[in-house]
Enzyme design. Structure first.
Site, PDB file in Angstrom:
ATOM      1  N   GLU A   1       1.126  -1.505   0.419  1.00  0.00           N
ATOM      2  CA  GLU A   1      -0.235  -0.226   0.162  1.00  0.00           C
ATOM      3  C   GLU A   1       1.140   1.200   0.090  1.00  0.00           C
ATOM      4  O   GLU A   1       0.096   2.513   0.121  1.00  0.00           O
ATOM      5  CB  GLU A   1      -0.768   0.509   1.270  1.00  0.00           C
ATOM      6  CG  GLU A   1      -2.282  -1.360   1.148  1.00  0.00           C
ATOM      7  CD  GLU A   1      -2.970  -1.058  -0.122  1.00  0.00           C
ATOM      8  OE1 GLU A   1      -3.176   0.293  -0.139  1.00  0.00           O
ATOM      9  OE2 GLU A   1      -4.023  -1.801   0.262  1.00  0.00           O
TER      10      GLU A   1
ATOM     11  N   HIS B   1      -2.892   1.375   8.097  1.00  0.00           N
ATOM     12  CA  HIS B   1      -4.832   0.703   7.261  1.00  0.00           C
ATOM     13  C   HIS B   1      -4.282  -0.342   8.214  1.00  0.00           C
ATOM     14  O   HIS B   1      -3.484  -1.012   8.361  1.00  0.00           O
ATOM     15  CB  HIS B   1      -3.436   0.669   5.527  1.00  0.00           C
ATOM     16  CG  HIS B   1      -4.546   0.055   5.097  1.00  0.00           C
ATOM     17  ND1 HIS B   1      -5.978  -0.180   5.472  1.00  0.00           N
ATOM     18  CD2 HIS B   1      -4.111  -1.695   4.871  1.00  0.00           C
ATOM     19  CE1 HIS B   1      -6.501  -1.069   5.257  1.00  0.00           C
ATOM     20  NE2 HIS B   1      -4.541  -1.933   5.049  1.00  0.00           N
TER      21      HIS B   1
ATOM     22  N   HIS C   1      -7.429  -3.879   8.544  1.00  0.00           N
ATOM     23  CA  HIS C   1      -8.991  -4.687   8.490  1.00  0.00           C
ATOM     24  C   HIS C   1      -9.904  -4.779   9.757  1.00  0.00           C
ATOM     25  O   HIS C   1     -10.051  -5.609  10.086  1.00  0.00           O
ATOM     26  CB  HIS C   1      -8.145  -5.825   7.942  1.00  0.00           C
ATOM     27  CG  HIS C   1      -7.798  -5.106   6.698  1.00  0.00           C
ATOM     28  ND1 HIS C   1      -6.853  -6.431   6.328  1.00  0.00           N
ATOM     29  CD2 HIS C   1      -6.860  -4.569   5.889  1.00  0.00           C
ATOM     30  CE1 HIS C   1      -5.835  -6.109   5.310  1.00  0.00           C
ATOM     31  NE2 HIS C   1      -6.186  -5.182   5.051  1.00  0.00           N
TER      32      HIS C   1
ATOM     33  N   HIS D   1     -12.979  -4.055   2.477  1.00  0.00           N
ATOM     34  CA  HIS D   1     -11.539  -3.951   3.116  1.00  0.00           C
ATOM     35  C   HIS D   1     -10.709  -3.392   3.621  1.00  0.00           C
ATOM     36  O   HIS D   1     -10.780  -4.224   4.619  1.00  0.00           O
ATOM     37  CB  HIS D   1     -10.673  -3.330   1.516  1.00  0.00           C
ATOM     38  CG  HIS D   1      -9.574  -3.416   1.559  1.00  0.00           C
ATOM     39  ND1 HIS D   1      -7.654  -2.926   0.140  1.00  0.00           N
ATOM     40  CD2 HIS D   1      -8.217  -4.237   2.219  1.00  0.00           C
ATOM     41  CE1 HIS D   1      -6.456  -2.914   0.736  1.00  0.00           C
ATOM     42  NE2 HIS D   1      -6.959  -3.488   2.337  1.00  0.00           N
TER      43      HIS D   1
HETATM   44  O1  2HA Z   1      -0.571  -4.896   3.644  1.00  0.00           O
HETATM   45  O2  2HA Z   1      -3.160  -4.877   3.970  1.00  0.00           O
HETATM   46  O3  2HA Z   1      -4.468  -3.826   1.586  1.00  0.00           O
HETATM   47  C1  2HA Z   1      -1.435  -6.117   2.938  1.00  0.00           C
HETATM   48  C2  2HA Z   1      -2.825  -4.724   3.027  1.00  0.00           C
HETATM   49  C3  2HA Z   1      -3.485  -4.350   1.548  1.00  0.00           C
HETATM   50 ZN    ZN Z   2      -5.579  -4.114   3.500  1.00  0.00          ZN
END
Ligand code: 2HA
Ligand code: ZN
Length: 263
Positions: free
Chosen positions: A115, A138, A140, A210
């Site tokens: 990313e 970032h 999840h 995502h």
């Molecule tokens: O690093 O999260 O979006 C792996 C991820 C890609």
């Molecule tokens: Zn990701």
């Protein structure tokens, strides 16, 4: 390697937050990534380091990042190991003086996250606009990502209002709410550009089906934002699993919070 106090502080914060991401269940396998702009903390010890990688071209020139330095988690690296052994799972990179490529300068030749386009284009936007945020995260988060699978929640500001209404904390500490980027390929420049469009107006950006992305002056601040929104999402889910759809706080109750706490 031994770094100065400020950089050690950044490194220990990255390790700390990576541990939270794993504990929260938001970092399956190599899910999620972190970057931190350390340019203002860099001293001669770092400035004089020579490259340990070849020159790696950026997807486009990043004029505001010329000669900047970043700590970035590595591609394919697990947050649970970033937590335990940071510099085996992350690296320091230097952007070239013309902003067109970067080189890895420490400590091992760990390739940056997939990313990286999003991270660097966001840092380029932040510096270019005189903003103070230096950290990008970032991850999840399960319930928030689940909510982006439901089309009605993708309408403008529907999810912000719903999440605010679940608990006063969210209204108070995520006053701008969440923006949503329609599904785009992970790691793509399109995903980065669509995210940047929402950074001004919202505290946290959700990537449809995502994950979440947030920025902060340090890493704790954006982690807390995602965590708070995630708490609201869990309360919503919990109520639904008890067999009812929660009505949430009323508009009047949320307006009162806004008034009293000057949000
Ligand atoms: O690093 O999260 O979006 C792996 C991820 C890609
Ligand atoms: Zn990701």
């Amino acid at each position: 390697m031994k770094y100065n106090e400020k950089i050690e502080m950044v490194l220990s914060q990255i390790a700390e937050v990576a541990g939270y991401l794993w504990e929260k269940g938001w970092a399956e396998r190599n899910g999620g990534n972190i970057s931190y702009n350390i340019t203002e903390y860099v001293d001669d010890n770092i400035r004089t380091l020579s490259a340990i990688s070849e020159k790696i071209e950026l997807p486009e020139a990043m004029n505001a990042l010329k000669g900047s330095y970043f700590v970035v988690t590595g591609t394919g690296k697990r947050m649970r190991y970033v937590n335990k052994n940071l510099m085996d799972n992350a690296s320091i990179i230097r952007i070239s003086s013309d902003g067109t490529y970067y080189e890895i300068i420490a400590e091992k030749n760990i390739r940056p996250t997939s990313e990286l386009p999003s991270h660097l284009l966001i840092h380029n936007y932040l510096i270019g606009n005189g903003r103070r945020e230096r950290a990008v995260i970032h991850t999840h988060p399960i319930e928030l990502v689940a909510m982006t699978h439901h089309a009605p929640f993708l309408q403008k500001d529907v999810l912000s209002k719903l999440l605010w209404s679940m608990i006063p904390e969210t209204r108070a500490f995520c006053p701008k709410g969440v923006g949503i980027v329609s599904y785009a390929l992970p790691g793509s420049v399109l995903l980065a550009k669509e995210t940047i469009k929402l950074l001004e107006a919202y505290d946290v950006v959700l990537w449809e089906k995502h994950g979440a992305l947030a920025i902060g002056e340090d890493l704790i601040e954006p982690f807390d934002m995602i965590d708070t929104l995630s708490k609201s999402a869990k309360i919503y889910e919990s109520a639904c699993s008890m067999g009812f759809v929660p009505k949430g706080m009323s508009e009047e109750q949320m307006d009162e919070l806004k008034r009293v706490f000057n949000l």
